[in-house]
Design a protein around this motif. Structure first.
Motif, short mmCIF file in Angstrom:
data_model
loop_
_atom_site.label_atom_id
_atom_site.label_comp_id
_atom_site.label_asym_id
_atom_site.label_seq_id
_atom_site.Cartn_x
_atom_site.Cartn_y
_atom_site.Cartn_z
N LEU A 160 35.23 52.15 40.96
CA LEU A 160 35.86 51.53 42.12
C LEU A 160 36.51 52.54 43.04
CD1 LEU A 160 37.57 48.53 40.27
CD2 LEU A 160 35.28 48.62 41.28
N HIS A 161 36.48 53.81 42.63
CA HIS A 161 37.05 54.90 43.43
C HIS A 161 38.53 54.70 43.71
CE1 HIS A 161 32.93 56.19 43.94
NE2 HIS A 161 32.61 55.02 44.47
N GLU A 162 39.23 54.12 42.73
CA GLU A 162 40.67 53.99 42.84
C GLU A 162 41.34 55.34 42.54
OE1 GLU A 162 42.12 50.82 40.45
OE2 GLU A 162 41.00 49.26 41.52
N ARG A 163 42.52 55.50 43.07
CA ARG A 163 43.22 56.77 42.92
C ARG A 163 43.88 56.88 41.56
NH1 ARG A 163 48.40 58.59 44.19
NH2 ARG A 163 48.96 56.50 44.89
N LEU A 164 43.73 58.03 40.91
CA LEU A 164 44.37 58.28 39.63
C LEU A 164 45.78 58.80 39.90
CD1 LEU A 164 43.94 58.26 36.56
CD2 LEU A 164 43.22 60.64 36.73
N ASP A 165 46.75 57.87 40.04
CA ASP A 165 48.11 58.26 40.37
C ASP A 165 48.83 58.79 39.13
OD1 ASP A 165 48.65 56.02 38.85
OD2 ASP A 165 49.08 54.74 40.58
N MET A 210 33.23 43.13 37.01
CA MET A 210 33.42 41.95 37.85
C MET A 210 34.00 42.33 39.22
SD MET A 210 32.17 39.64 35.94
CE MET A 210 32.65 38.08 36.67
N LYS A 211 34.88 43.32 39.24
CA LYS A 211 35.42 43.79 40.51
C LYS A 211 34.40 44.64 41.26
CE LYS A 211 40.29 43.86 39.08
NZ LYS A 211 41.52 44.67 38.99
N TRP A 212 33.65 45.41 40.52
CA TRP A 212 32.63 46.28 41.11
C TRP A 212 31.58 45.45 41.86
CZ3 TRP A 212 28.34 49.06 37.92
CH2 TRP A 212 27.75 50.06 38.71
N GLN A 213 31.24 44.29 41.31
CA GLN A 213 30.25 43.41 41.93
C GLN A 213 30.89 42.42 42.91
OE1 GLN A 213 27.03 43.83 41.62
NE2 GLN A 213 27.35 45.55 40.21
N ARG A 214 32.19 42.52 43.11
CA ARG A 214 32.93 41.68 44.05
C ARG A 214 32.70 40.19 43.78
NH1 ARG A 214 31.11 46.07 47.09
NH2 ARG A 214 32.77 47.27 48.11
N VAL A 215 32.81 39.81 42.52
CA VAL A 215 32.64 38.41 42.13
C VAL A 215 33.82 37.60 42.65
CG1 VAL A 215 32.48 36.84 40.17
CG2 VAL A 215 31.28 39.03 40.11
N THR A 216 33.53 36.46 43.24
CA THR A 216 34.57 35.63 43.86
C THR A 216 34.85 34.33 43.11
OG1 THR A 216 32.93 34.55 45.29
CG2 THR A 216 34.02 36.54 46.14
N VAL A 217 34.29 34.20 41.90
CA VAL A 217 34.50 32.98 41.11
C VAL A 217 35.98 32.82 40.80
CG1 VAL A 217 33.91 31.80 38.96
CG2 VAL A 217 32.23 33.28 40.07
#
Length: 302
Positions: free
Chosen positions: A123-128, A175-182
């Motif tokens: 997801l390319h989130e920042r490793l804080d 599920m977040k990677w595929q942007r599931v909206t269920v």
């Protein structure tokens, strides 16, 4: 009743649900250990997940939740169910067969840390700093916990538990990677059903037709608990809690589970953690708390 009073009552009920959730998830581990004494792992997981899925669908129906899933997202929900439910549950069952339940519990709850790492990659989130600290604590904790166990050779339960935790993390990130909206509750219900289908297929392939007789009354009670409370009610509580409380408060339910699970393993199963176990538990718990509590994404599981 005034709106403010009504909202306050709902908040109090939700907070009590957090405690109940931690108990449901925590005692699930002990119930599994007891049931595995009489029931084969694939059979146990298929029946427990099937009962849990049925419980969740019925509870959602009576509560008036919409469980519809868009056609284009069904495959993603099924894949999530394979990792989050099917693979996780069967791997943890084999881990408990090969090692102490208390150790399996703590290795399972390294999941938030693997999720943090996978979120950076996919997801390319920042490793804080908080996540970096969590990953460090987790690595040291796991090393402290498992290193003495390898003195006499390879410990299979470690592989099962860590692989299950990573699979659970991947299913969550996927599920977040595929942007599931269920909607969350519909997502949980259909993932349980998807996981059940996988576990049932595994049961028929590796163990044949499920056999539940003869078993002790303790194992029978444990199976009922797993399906109705440890899986079905727990998932229902989690997703309703997330919708009513702040992420910080809701995450307490996830952090209560390993505490209850380890304590119950000591009291009910008679397990005696070593000094290395205790240090490893504390470090892993602290790592999970770093990821879950200070405003990160909420990750929860049975």
């Amino acid at each position: 009743m005034p709106d403010g009073t009504s909202r306050a009552a709902e908040t109090r009920a939700a907070r009590l649900s957090v405690i109940l959730l931690g108990l449901c998830w925590g005692f699930l581990w002990v119930a599994t250990a007891l049931a595995l004494r009489d029931v084969a792992p694939w059979t146990l997981r298929a029946i427990g997940t099937g009962l849990g899925a049925a419980t969740l669908f019925v509870a959602a129906k009576f509560a008036g939740f919409d469980l519809a899933v868009p056609t284009r997202e069904r495959i993603h929900v099924a894949i999530g169910g394979f990792f989050n439910v099917g693979a996780f549950h069967i791997l943890m069952a084999f881990s408990q067969l090969h090692g102490a339940t208390s150790r399996t519990v703590m290795l399972a709850y390294t999941m938030p840390i693997w999720t943090a790492g996978l979120s950076v990659l996919l997801l390319h989130e920042r490793l804080d700093r908080v996540r970096l600290l969590a990953l460090t604590l987790c690595a040291v904790g796991v090393g402290t916990l498992v290193w003495p166990l390898f003195a006499d050779g390879f410990s299979a339960f470690v592989l099962y538990a860590v692989t299950g935790a990573v699979g659970w993390a991947f299913g969550t990130v996927y599920m977040k990677w595929q942007r599931v909206t269920v909607p969350p509750l519909a997502n949980a219900a259909w993932q349980l059903l998807s996981g059940f289908c996988f576990l049932l297929a595994g049961t028929l392939l590796f163990e044949g037709l499920p056999r539940l007789w003869p078993i002790s009354s303790t194992s029978a009670f444990a199976i009922v608990y797993i399906g109705l409370f440890g899986v079905g009610l727990a998932h229902f509580l989690w997703w309703t809690i997330v919708g009513r409380l702040s992420p910080l408060t809701a995450s307490i339910g996830a952090l209560l589970a390993p505490v209850v699970g380890v304590t119950a393993s000591i009291v009910v199963l008679g397990e005696r953690p070593t000094g290395a176990d205790i240090v490893g538990f504390v470090l892993i718990f602290a790592a999970a708390a770093c990821v879950l509590v200070p405003g990160g994404s909420i990750k929860g599981k049975a």
